[in-house]
Design an enzyme around this catalytic site. Structure first.
Site, PDB file in Angstrom:
ATOM      1  CB  CYS A  32      -4.305   0.207   0.328  1.00 45.80           C
ATOM      2  SG  CYS A  32      -2.501   0.395  -0.811  1.00 45.80           S
ATOM      3  CD  GLU A  45       1.899   5.315  -5.797  1.00 41.73           C
ATOM      4  OE1 GLU A  45       1.002   5.872  -5.502  1.00 41.73           O
ATOM      5  OE2 GLU A  45       2.329   4.400  -5.599  1.00 41.73           O
ATOM      6  CB  ILE A  50      -1.055   5.209 -11.262  1.00 38.78           C
ATOM      7  CG1 ILE A  50      -1.900   6.102 -12.261  1.00 38.78           C
ATOM      8  CG2 ILE A  50      -1.568   3.881 -11.608  1.00 38.78           C
ATOM      9  CD1 ILE A  50      -1.596   6.211 -13.731  1.00 38.78           C
ATOM     10  CG  HIS A  51      -1.007   2.888  -4.739  1.00 41.56           C
ATOM     11  ND1 HIS A  51       0.240   3.234  -4.212  1.00 41.56           N
ATOM     12  CD2 HIS A  51      -1.496   1.891  -3.891  1.00 41.56           C
ATOM     13  CE1 HIS A  51       0.407   2.526  -3.186  1.00 41.56           C
ATOM     14  NE2 HIS A  51      -0.555   1.966  -2.931  1.00 41.56           N
ATOM     15  N   PRO A  52      -0.127   0.990  -7.211  1.00 38.77           N
ATOM     16  CG  PRO A  52       0.548  -1.106  -6.050  1.00 38.77           C
ATOM     17  CD  PRO A  52      -0.245  -0.778  -6.927  1.00 38.77           C
TER      18      PRO A  52
END
Ligand SMILES: Cc1cc2nc3c(=O)[nH]c(=O)nc-3n(C[C@H](O)[C@H](O)[C@H](O)COP(=O)(O)OP(=O)(O)OC[C@H]3O[C@@H](n4cnc5c(N)ncnc54)[C@H](O)[C@@H]3O)c2cc1C
Length: 493
Positions: free
Chosen positions: A91, A473, A467-469
């Site tokens: 990530c 969130e 829900i990233h980034p």
């Protein structure tokens, strides 16, 4: 021998606890934890986590904060092009974060175009410098890598930069960069080794092509690019490269975004096409040859139609392969520990508690069979697993400062954005107040407004996958209550 005539009849290390009620009581008064702790005394660690990515870091930190002796091992095997990176996993280094920053860079080109329509006047000649972007993105990632090391140290997690593989069910071998081998034992293990990009297995792929693992730190602008694959990684990378003004073609074997809603996938494809991305549909590459070395060089790609067998050739500066990712489970000695793996895809099946077929070995994140491959899923799984193993208590959460990703590279307003929720303690912690100071406040608040109207509780927010980034969130991971006076600044993503 015990006189107990019912089941379950629970023993720990030859000590008889009793049936269900007595076991629950022992858990409540701490006796059970003491006996379990004694069980692990003969090992170096209570818990060893293999893989310091989204899931592994969350699990190791949570376990250590619950008083356990924890080690996390993280090691990046360099790509065939020699690219490697620091602590934090996919990530942070080669996934969500650099992707969104490069996407953001591409959006600014659109913003420049929009600006002209709204009266901004500047030179017609606007160009983009790949190296400046790459350096800025990589510096930001470097600061996150450092932040993770510091937070592990602060939480008393022993971090070792070495490749781990099982040699016995309770013992691993750790091999560092210089080839030095060290052995460690633990009562329990968590596997969080993630995935790496798959190659095509055609002549020239590993020699001349790159993957997303190389793209985000590529020292030169990739130029005219062929992206192979129809995964979200392929479309996202192709999208931002085209957004930077590069000539981009995406070669697709069959459909876009298999497994996604096909109407949405086709609409995304159409949108990309009208914004300058070319698609070569129903073709697969069969060979990649180098015409001229360089940064970038020139490559010849030979491809074959999946329908007619027609052969075509094309010339590109860069070929980016994005045809899927494989779980890193093959070379970690799982056979020595007796852990079962699905031989078809290398994924690890687990039960509802993330436990593999070997009771003291657990698995989380992208390597799991049939689970979503997303950062917040891995983080939440890691945290919840640690709590299930070592505590059972739930944390109260109310407010947090954070630093929007959009602000990081331009260095705007570090940790000045603020999120706060007010929960009704006597009504199942129902959310009755919602405050947000940050980008796109209207968009964020509208969505949570609907959820509040439906009676959302703090627990439901906690079990919502972020829900990233994104900025929103933050509401799924808030951990500090205002009354506790705890630190609310965010260190990483
Ligand atoms: C290009 C791209 C974009 C993405 N964008 C998003 C997004 O926008 N939003 C989102 O939610 N998700 C996104 N993802 C997915 C997300 O990155 C993953 O779901 C997440 O990182 C999985 O976490 P993990 O802990 O399972 O594994 P990882 O984060 O991959 O961490 C595994 C770590 O273990 C290490 N390791 C492996 N084997 C060993 C070993 N034997 N010994 C020691 N260390 C080892 C690896 O080097 C790695 O550091 C994206 C992924 C990619 C590739």
């Amino acid at each position: 021998m015990t006189g107990q005539k019912t089941v379950p009849s629970v023993f720990i290390n030859k000590t008889h606890i009793g049936g269900c009620d007595k076991t629950v009581q022992a858990h409540k008064d701490g006796h059970l934890q003491q006996l379990l702790a004694a069980e692990s005394e003969s090992y170096d660690y209570d818990l060893i986590v293999i893989g310091g990515g989204s899931g592994g870091l969350a699990c190791s930190k949570e376990s250590a904060s619950l008083g356990k002796k924890v080690m996390v091992l993280d090691y990046v095997v360099p790509t065939p092009k020699g690219t490697s990176w620091g602590l934090g996993g996919t990530c942070v280094n080669v996934g969500c974060i650099p992707k969104k920053l490069m996407h953001q860079t591409a959006l600014l080109r659109t913003a420049l175009q929009d600006a002209r329509s709204l009266g901004w006047e500047f030179s017609e000649q606007v160009s983009h410098n790949w190296e400046t972007m790459k350096t800025a993105v990589n510096n930001y990632i470097g600061s996150l890598n450092w932040g993770y090391r510091v937070s592990l140290r602060n939480k008393n997690v022993n971090y070792v930069n070495a490749y781990a593989e099982f040699v016995e069910p309770h013992k691993i071998k750790a091999t560092n960069k210089r080839g030095k081998e060290t052995f460690y034992t633990a009562a329990r293990f968590v596997l969080a080794t993630g995935e790496r990009p798959r190659y095509l297995g055609i002549p020239g792929d590993k020699e001349y092509c790159i993957t997303s693992d190389d793209l985000f730190s590529l020292p030169y602008c990739p130029g005219k690019t062929l992206v192979v694959g129809a995964s979200y990684v392929s479309l996202e990378c192709g999208g931002f490269l085209a957004g930077l003004g590069l000539d981009v073609t995406i070669m697709v074997r069959s459909i876009l975004l298999r497994g996604f809603d096909q109407e949405m996938a086709d609409r995304a494809g159409d949108y990309m096409e009208t914004h300058g991305v070319k698609f070569l549909r129903k073709f697969v590459p069969v060979k990649v040859e180098e015409l001229e070395p360089g940064t970038p060089g020139r490559l010849k790609v030979t491809a074959k139609s999946t329908e007619t067998g027609e052969i075509i050739e094309g010339e590109y500066n860069t070929v980016l392969i994005a045809v899927g990712r494989d779980a890193c489970t093959e070379k970690i000695g799982l056979d020595k520990a007796g852990v079962k793996v699905n031989p078809k895809n290398g994924k690890i099946p687990v039960n509802d508690e993330e436990q593999t077929n070997v009771p003291h070995i657990y698995a989380i994140g992208d390597i799991l069979e049939g689970k979503w491959e997303l950062t917040p899923v891995a983080i939440q799984a890691g945290r919840l697993l640690a709590r299930r193993l070592y505590s059972g208590s739930a944390t109260k959460v109310y407010h947090s400062l954070f630093w929007p990703l959009e602000f990081t590279v331009p260095n705007r307003d570090n940790n000045r954005s603020y999120a706060k929720i007010i929960c009704h303690k006597l009504d199942n912690e129902r959310v009755i107040g919602f405050h947000y100071l940050g980008p796109n406040a209207g968009e964020v608040t509208q969505g949570f407004g609907a959820a509040m109207k439906c009676g959302i509780t703090k627990e439901q927010l906690d079990t919502t996958i972020g829900i990233h980034p994104t900025c929103a969130e933050i509401f799924t991971t808030m951990e500090v209550t205002k009354s506790s006076g705890g630190d609310i600044t965010q260190a990483g993503c």
